[in-house]
Enzyme design. Structure first.
Site, PDB file in Angstrom:
ATOM      1  N   CYS A 269      -7.256  -0.453  -1.257  1.00 30.16           N
ATOM      2  CA  CYS A 269      -8.007  -1.298  -0.540  1.00 30.16           C
ATOM      3  C   CYS A 269      -9.700  -1.514  -0.734  1.00 30.16           C
ATOM      4  CB  CYS A 269      -7.837  -1.186   0.843  1.00 30.16           C
ATOM      5  SG  CYS A 269      -7.339   0.340   1.375  1.00 30.16           S
ATOM      6  N   ARG A 298      -2.069  10.475  -5.269  1.00 28.30           N
ATOM      7  CA  ARG A 298      -2.376  11.232  -3.761  1.00 28.30           C
ATOM      8  C   ARG A 298      -1.692  12.572  -4.101  1.00 28.30           C
ATOM      9  NH1 ARG A 298       0.210   6.740   0.201  1.00 28.30           N
ATOM     10  NH2 ARG A 298      -1.479   5.289  -0.490  1.00 28.30           N
ATOM     11  N   GLN A 316       1.972   0.962  -6.326  1.00 25.06           N
ATOM     12  CA  GLN A 316       2.092  -0.023  -5.307  1.00 25.06           C
ATOM     13  C   GLN A 316       2.173  -1.497  -5.549  1.00 25.06           C
ATOM     14  OE1 GLN A 316      -1.131   1.382  -2.633  1.00 25.06           O
ATOM     15  NE2 GLN A 316       0.318   2.124  -1.211  1.00 25.06           N
ATOM     16  N   ASP A 318       1.057  -3.803  -3.968  1.00 25.51           N
ATOM     17  CA  ASP A 318       0.106  -3.733  -2.915  1.00 25.51           C
ATOM     18  C   ASP A 318      -0.570  -5.419  -2.807  1.00 25.51           C
ATOM     19  OD1 ASP A 318      -1.712  -3.014  -0.798  1.00 25.51           O
ATOM     20  OD2 ASP A 318      -2.634  -1.698  -2.068  1.00 25.51           O
ATOM     21  N   HIS A 320      -3.729  -7.575  -0.308  1.00 25.92           N
ATOM     22  CA  HIS A 320      -4.645  -7.504   0.892  1.00 25.92           C
ATOM     23  C   HIS A 320      -4.622  -8.791   1.285  1.00 25.92           C
ATOM     24  CE1 HIS A 320      -5.292  -3.402  -0.964  1.00 25.92           C
ATOM     25  NE2 HIS A 320      -5.220  -3.197   0.194  1.00 25.92           N
ATOM     26  N   LYS A 400       0.899   0.070  11.749  1.00 30.57           N
ATOM     27  CA  LYS A 400       1.723  -0.518  10.731  1.00 30.57           C
ATOM     28  C   LYS A 400       2.949  -0.642  10.887  1.00 30.57           C
ATOM     29  CE  LYS A 400       2.522   3.795   8.295  1.00 30.57           C
ATOM     30  NZ  LYS A 400       2.274   4.582   7.126  1.00 30.57           N
ATOM     31  N   HIS A 446      -3.038  -5.409   5.084  1.00 30.98           N
ATOM     32  CA  HIS A 446      -2.454  -4.517   3.852  1.00 30.98           C
ATOM     33  C   HIS A 446      -0.995  -4.533   3.804  1.00 30.98           C
ATOM     34  CE1 HIS A 446      -6.286  -1.782   3.917  1.00 30.98           C
ATOM     35  NE2 HIS A 446      -6.356  -2.465   5.061  1.00 30.98           N
TER      36      HIS A 446
END
Length: 580
Positions: A269, A298, A316, A318, A320, A400, A446
């Site tokens: 992000c 991570r 991911q 991912d 946004h 979430k 997200h």
RNA sequence: GCCGGCGUAGCUCAGUGGUAGAGCAGCUGACUCGUAAUCAGCAGGCCGUCGGUUCAAUCCCGACCGCCGGCUCCA
């Protein structure tokens, strides 16, 4: 019919009694039922239970069951209870903490064993028909890792011996679906001590990975997403603004370069936000949907690593979405629809949806959190979807929606997630100019649908047992010449199939056909294309499916058109009979 | 990270206080075969790493690393 949960709960008490006989000094914590039986958390001073102890416990339990001892229920005062359980520190803690407001408490007694317990229980120990003490694991008092470690002894318990047997059999079968085993057998990915928690994707695994990306990219494009790519390392200051250095530090990798501290990105992000802020944004650009297949690192605790399901670096899918407040609900509903569509494509119909709300450690105003959480609920309710609440499990910047799916042993893993974030946009000073010519702060969503490509592949393996649908099989067909005389013909068939876009190999070893088939079968290759003299003379191949079905000989062209049809439609079938 | 278990050839696994075996895979050769394992030979191991006990350790003890099952945590 007896209440199975009472039976299981009673079995836990019987196990405790057995443990107490073996180790009179044992301290008992909690002993609830589970989905397949029961467990009891215990602490035995100066002894730690090992596997060898389990049969001993089980043997005594069997004696207790045979004895048909009655369960006696009593309500006693808290003071009496404190006296009764004086030697049991966890029971005393329960009485003084959780039950401190009760004047009387409920206890159950069978034989010489008495336990603080709400019940209900069965009438006597003989009513337990089928159980097995099966494993032992670690736990903590009250599940808090800062508390004393305990030992958890698990048991299985069912209504009948048959059900117990079936359960054990099912579990044995389930273990063969384990993606870690199949990943090794099919050469999809590997691990090295040099990188604990970091998966190595081998050619076949990477093929699946790439196909998933391609699949997702196409759908993103259809739905108005643009795609970007942001760097893996960005300076620490950025992560201070986003809050990561305060709220996510223990999971982050750092790297110092040129006297400057960098963060290896654990999320995409902040980088995406920098892209947003590159230009002055207009309301006309919103909703702005920006995707990124981002590799994040991570640092997870060593004990939680688990195949592809829990790794320290993963990709991911991912995205946004920056939008005006009034577009939020529409965007959220679209994402939910999108997610469920993807799961349907892969045949994942058995998911559980959660809403995870404000964690203890979180940025921002709780009232804003409440509003954001409600917005997420609304999005699910618009589609009539059931969900459960996960208390305090949201991200530090927002609540979430979680889409969870079970693995082969019934453990739940989060795949997709939709997170609503009212905080990062203001922290980063993101804005857009509205139709009113005023400056506004956009809302930010997200979202990830696969969640982690790696985890998704793991789930896909366990759901298919490695027998992937043809479109996603790393090797879709293998050509099997019967003797060396057909090797040249096999090469020409290979060329034709490759030209048609199929992923094909040939097996030109000097093995017998049976062996070649066996090998292909073990690799779960959908199509085995046998060519002997007959086929070579007629530009044909004999098609055998992974299911064992022999379709007989056919023209190469005919095979190509049917296989291509299956692949393009992403069918879960191997062959389209209606095309014959 | 914590509790418990495990760590022998590329893989699956035997084995012993006196410096290791099998099957498969690999290599070589023979066989050229019609729908789930052809035969023979060869090669392959610092018995996870580092310490300790012992005349002697792969085996016993300890630490570390990794893996497995949980706990906690998460995509």
């Amino acid at each position: 019919m007896l209440d199975l949960s009472a039976v299981r709960h009673s079995a836990a008490h019987i196990m405790a009694e057995a443990i107490q006989r073996l180790y009179p000094k044992a301290q008992f914590a909690y002993g609830p039922e589970t989905e397949e039986g029961f467990f009891y958390d215990v602490k035995i001073p100066n002894h730690s239970l090992a596997k060898e102890d389990l049969p001993k416990i089980e043997k005594i339990m069997k004696e207790i069951v045979k004895g048909k001892h009655k369960f006696h229920h009593e309500n006693i005062t808290r003071d009496e209870a404190l006296k009764l359980f004086a030697g049991q520190k966890y029971k005393v803690l329960t009485l003084t903490n959780q039950l401190d407001k009760e004047s009387t408490v409920s206890v159950y007694r069978q034989g010489n064993f008495v336990d603080l317990c709400r019940g209900p229980h069965i009438e006597h120990t003989g009513q337990i028909k089928a159980f097995k003490v099966n494993r032992i694991a670690g736990s903590y008092w009250l599940g808090d890792s800062s508390n004393e470690p305990l030992q958890r002894i698990y048991g299985l318990c069912f209504d009948s011996k048959d059900e117990l047997k079936n359960y054990i059999k099912r579990m044995e079968e389930a273990r063969t679906r384990d993606h870690r085993l199949i990943g090794k057998q099919l050469k999809l990915f590997s691990w090295h001590d040099e990188g604990p928690g970091f998966p190595f994707m081998l050619p076949r695994g990477r093929t699946i990975f790439n196909l998933l990306v391609e699949y997702n990219r196409k759908k993103n494009d259809d739905r108005g997403y643009a795609e970007i790519h942001t760097p893996s390392m960005l300076v620490e200051e950025l992560w201070r603004v986003s809050g990561h250095t305060d709220y996510y530090r223990e999971n982050m990798y750092f790297s110092e370069v040129d006297d400057h501290q960098f963060v290896i990105k654990p999320m995409n992000c902040p980088g995406g936000i920098l892209v947003y802020k590159e230009e002055r944004r207009s309301y006309r650009e919103l909703p702005m949907r920006v995707a990124e297949f981002g590799l994040v690192h991570r640092h997870e605790l060593s004990g939680v690593l688990h195949g592809l399901f829990r790794v320290r670096a993963f990709t991911q899918d991912d995205a946004h979405i920056y939008c005006a407040m009034e577009d939020l609900e529409n965007e959220l509903v679209n994402i939910v629809d999108y997610t469920l569509e993807v799961y349907r494509d892969f045949g994942f119909n058995d998911y559980i949806i959660y809403i995870a709300n404000r964690p203890k450690k979180a940025i921002g105003d709780p009232a804003v959190w409440e509003k954001a959480t409600q917005t997420l609920r609304d999005a699910l309710e618009v589609r009539g979807l059931d969900y459960k609440i996960k208390e305090g499990e949201g991200a530090f910047y927002g609540p979430k929606i979680e889409f969870n799916i079970k693995d082969c042993l019934g453990r739940l893993w989060q795949l997709g997630t939709v997170q609503l974030d009212f905080f990062l946009p203001s922290r980063f000073g993101m804005e857009y100019i509205g139709s009113d010519n005023q400056t506004h702060t956009p809302a930010m969503v997200h979202r990830a649908i696969f969640g982690s490509l790696e985890r998704f592949i793991g789930i896909l393996i366990e759901h298919t047992k490695g027998a992937f649908p043809v479109w996603i099989s790393p090797v879709q067909a293998i050509i099997l010449p019967i003797t060396d005389d057909q090797n040249d013909y096999a090469q020409s068939v290979l060329k034709q199939l490759k030209l048609s876009g199929l992923r094909v190999e040939t097996d030109t070893t000097s093995e017998r056909l049976q062996k070649k088939i066996r090998n292909a079968q073990l690799q779960k290759i959908p199509y085995m294309l046998v060519c002997g003299e007959r086929e070579a003379n007629n530009n044909e191949i004999a098609v055998r499916l992974r299911t064992g079905e022999d379709l007989g000989s056919m023209k190469v062209k005919e095979f190509i058109s049917n296989a291509t049809n299956i692949i393009e439609s992403k069918s879960k079938e191997l062959w389209n009979k209606t095309l014959d």
